[in-house]
Design a protein around this motif. Structure first.
Motif, mmCIF file in Angstrom:
data_model
loop_
_atom_site.group_PDB
_atom_site.id
_atom_site.type_symbol
_atom_site.label_atom_id
_atom_site.label_comp_id
_atom_site.label_asym_id
_atom_site.label_seq_id
_atom_site.Cartn_x
_atom_site.Cartn_y
_atom_site.Cartn_z
ATOM 1 N N ASP A 15 0.816 -1.212 0.000
ATOM 2 C CA ASP A 15 0.000 0.000 0.000
ATOM 3 C C ASP A 15 0.854 1.269 0.000
ATOM 4 N N ALA A 16 1.968 1.243 0.725
ATOM 5 C CA ALA A 16 2.838 2.425 0.799
ATOM 6 C C ALA A 16 3.363 2.801 -0.586
ATOM 7 N N GLY A 17 3.710 1.793 -1.367
ATOM 8 C CA GLY A 17 4.231 2.056 -2.706
ATOM 9 C C GLY A 17 3.153 2.503 -3.671
ATOM 10 N N VAL A 18 2.026 1.816 -3.663
ATOM 11 C CA VAL A 18 0.933 2.151 -4.581
ATOM 12 C C VAL A 18 0.389 3.549 -4.275
ATOM 13 N N LYS A 19 0.225 3.855 -3.005
ATOM 14 C CA LYS A 19 -0.286 5.168 -2.609
ATOM 15 C C LYS A 19 0.675 6.280 -3.074
ATOM 16 N N THR A 20 1.975 6.047 -2.912
ATOM 17 C CA THR A 20 2.975 7.047 -3.290
ATOM 18 C C THR A 20 3.004 7.266 -4.796
ATOM 19 N N LEU A 21 3.008 6.189 -5.552
ATOM 20 C CA LEU A 21 3.110 6.326 -7.003
ATOM 21 C C LEU A 21 1.804 6.868 -7.602
ATOM 22 N N THR A 22 0.681 6.550 -6.999
ATOM 23 C CA THR A 22 -0.602 7.112 -7.449
ATOM 24 C C THR A 22 -0.611 8.629 -7.249
ATOM 25 N N TRP A 23 -0.127 9.069 -6.095
ATOM 26 C CA TRP A 23 -0.030 10.508 -5.793
ATOM 27 C C TRP A 23 0.928 11.208 -6.767
ATOM 28 N N TRP A 24 2.061 10.585 -7.013
ATOM 29 C CA TRP A 24 3.062 11.156 -7.913
ATOM 30 C C TRP A 24 2.494 11.298 -9.323
ATOM 31 N N LYS A 25 1.819 10.253 -9.783
ATOM 32 C CA LYS A 25 1.241 10.290 -11.129
ATOM 33 C C LYS A 25 0.167 11.374 -11.227
ATOM 34 N N ASP A 26 -0.640 11.536 -10.194
ATOM 35 C CA ASP A 26 -1.677 12.568 -10.197
ATOM 36 C C ASP A 26 -1.064 13.966 -10.284
ATOM 37 N N LEU A 27 0.055 14.179 -9.619
ATOM 38 C CA LEU A 27 0.742 15.465 -9.694
ATOM 39 C C LEU A 27 1.130 15.789 -11.131
ATOM 40 N N VAL A 28 1.673 14.784 -11.814
ATOM 41 C CA VAL A 28 2.109 14.985 -13.198
ATOM 42 C C VAL A 28 0.904 15.128 -14.134
#
Length: 458
Positions: A248-261
């Motif tokens: 979950d820590a990884g998926v949550k982080t990468l989902t947030w990062w992708k949304d920023l971009v």
């Protein structure tokens, strides 16, 4: 005891570790090896200075700092003569070290990046620093616990921390003001960073943020959520067998990062951290993540243009308690050197850890002092007045509670694992795979490589 070459199993494990570094393995006849602790107070057999060879990877202006430390040590006594040899990048140094293993041509002490720790232990080519600490009754409590913690396994300090950093958020206070944000309040959470980045982008003066595609940042985001990167206590309670990068820590982080971009709150400039720093220094992006070691350079490059602010590494608002993992490198004692040479090397290492030398190292490189008393030095206090932004890094380090998540992961294939994770991030930001799909693939690939490595070192 003499050993000829390496066993086939150890050779295979080294090759797996070096796969991510693109180097080749060399072998030859070994010199006399010892794993015995030195005897405190034992005298030297010869009146001639004992030569100590120190291999390091500190390039650029840091080369001169290392050389000055060595000069100061050599001038301080007449029993040991240290020769510092710059060996290029960390990967270059590793390539040369493996070629020297099993010969008499290697160093007395070598600087190795933190992700090489598991390999160094498994190589059986080092004498743990704890041996010298115990024999000399050296006070290990003088070290910063959150720094020493990374290099400690099973209660034993295997190497002496040397150049140490962690990541912090750098932000442009002028862009914050222009976007209607409080320049005294950097974002602390993923959600707050998204709000701030949106506001900066919408101001039309710059893009809100940029994060270089660097595997180290993902490792830090895990630790800051109190999440382990690999199983078995991050490989510390027993050797890791599986990657947890798809948790979950990884998926949550990468989902947030992708949304920023995707929402233009951040841009994607690729893997090079230098590109991220250049964009920030040019006022093109409002926030970046970078090492504490970059602080002086970023502040200097912004002089006369804008004011640089610093904040803690952000984390999800609902994250468990966590902290940061130290990066950088440490000093490893090679065990194929005679006892008296190892004892001479230990004397040099003790010199490097002294508050005075650590103060000099910190001020001139931007790396943390590893010794707590260095902060009492007047030069360090003056430097903090000149660069108050560094207080953020100090506070973040000291507020981190040491546990298996914040100690950091230890695996024998770490360089390759980082490349795999960076590839997964690229796939997500380029809309080729979803965060879960990309991280599932990365986790499976890393786990396979960990298991293959483990078989070769049993």
């Amino acid at each position: 005891m003499r050993k000829k070459g390496f066993t086939g199993l150890l050779m295979a494990s080294i090759m797996i570790f070096l796969a991510g570094c693109n180097v080749n393995m060399g072998e030859g006849d070994g010199a006399k090896k010892t794993t015995e602790a030195p005897k405190a107070g034992e005298s030297k057999a010869s009146s001639a200075p004992k030569k100590v060879v120190f291999w390091h990877a500190m390039g650029g202006s840091n080369t001169k700092v290392v050389e000055q430390l060595v000069t100061d040590y050599n001038s301080s006594q007449n029993k040991v003569q240290v020769e510092a040899v710059y060996q290029g990048s960390y990967d270059d140094l590793l390539s040369k070290l493996k070629a020297s293993m099993g010969t008499n041509e290697g160093p007395s002490v070598v600087q190795m990046y933190e992700i090489g720790s598991r390999f160094m232990i498994d190589s059986k080519a080092i004498t743990p620093m704890q041996n010298f600490i115990d024999a000399d009754k050296w006070d290990i409590s003088q070290l910063e616990p959150n720094i020493a913690g990374y290099y400690t396994l099973g209660g034993k300090l295997y190497s002496m921390p040397f150049n140490t950093s962690n990541p912090i958020l750098y932000y442009n206070k002028d862009l914050f003001k222009a976007a209607g944000l409080d320049p005294a309040k950097p974002p602390k959470t993923y959600e707050e960073l998204k709000t701030a980045a949106d506001a900066i982008t919408k101001s039309g003066k710059a893009t809100g943020a940029n994060f270089a595609i660097y595997g180290w940042f993902i490792e830090q985001f895990f630790a800051n959520q109190g999440a382990e990167y690999v199983n078995n206590g991050n490989g510390r309670t027993s050797p890791a067998t599986e990657s947890l990068v798809n948790s979950d820590a990884g998926v949550k982080t990468l989902t947030w990062w992708k949304d920023l971009v995707d929402t233009k709150a951040a841009n994607n400039l690729g893997r090079k951290t230098d590109d991220s720093k250049k964009a920030f220094s040019a006022g093109q992006v409002g926030m970046i993540l970078e090492s504490t070691a970059a602080l002086k350079g970023l502040v200097d490059s912004a002089a006369g243009k804008f004011e640089v602010g610093t904040g803690y590494l952000p984390k999800p608002a609902d994250a468990k308690e966590g902290g940061v993992v130290v990066g950088g490198a440490s000093l490893w004692m090679m065990n194929n050197r005679p006892d008296d040479e190892q004892k001479a090397t230990w004397d040099f290492i003790k010199f490097l850890t002294s508050p005075k030398e650590q103060a000099y190292w910190h001020i001139n490189t931007g790396y943390f002092p590893i010794t707590k008393k260095a902060y009492d030095d007047d030069t360090v206090k003056e430097n903090l007045k000149k660069f108050p932004q560094f207080q953020t890094a100090i506070d973040q380090l000291h507020q981190t509670k040491l546990n298996t998540a914040t100690q950091g992961a230890v695996i024998g294939v770490f360089p390759e694992a980082r490349q795999i994770v960076e590839g997964a991030i690229e796939e997500v930001l380029n809309n080729k795979r979803s965060p879960k799909e990309a991280l599932d693939g990365a986790s499976k690939e890393i786990s396979s490589k960990i298991q293959q490595y483990n078989k070769t070192v049993k």
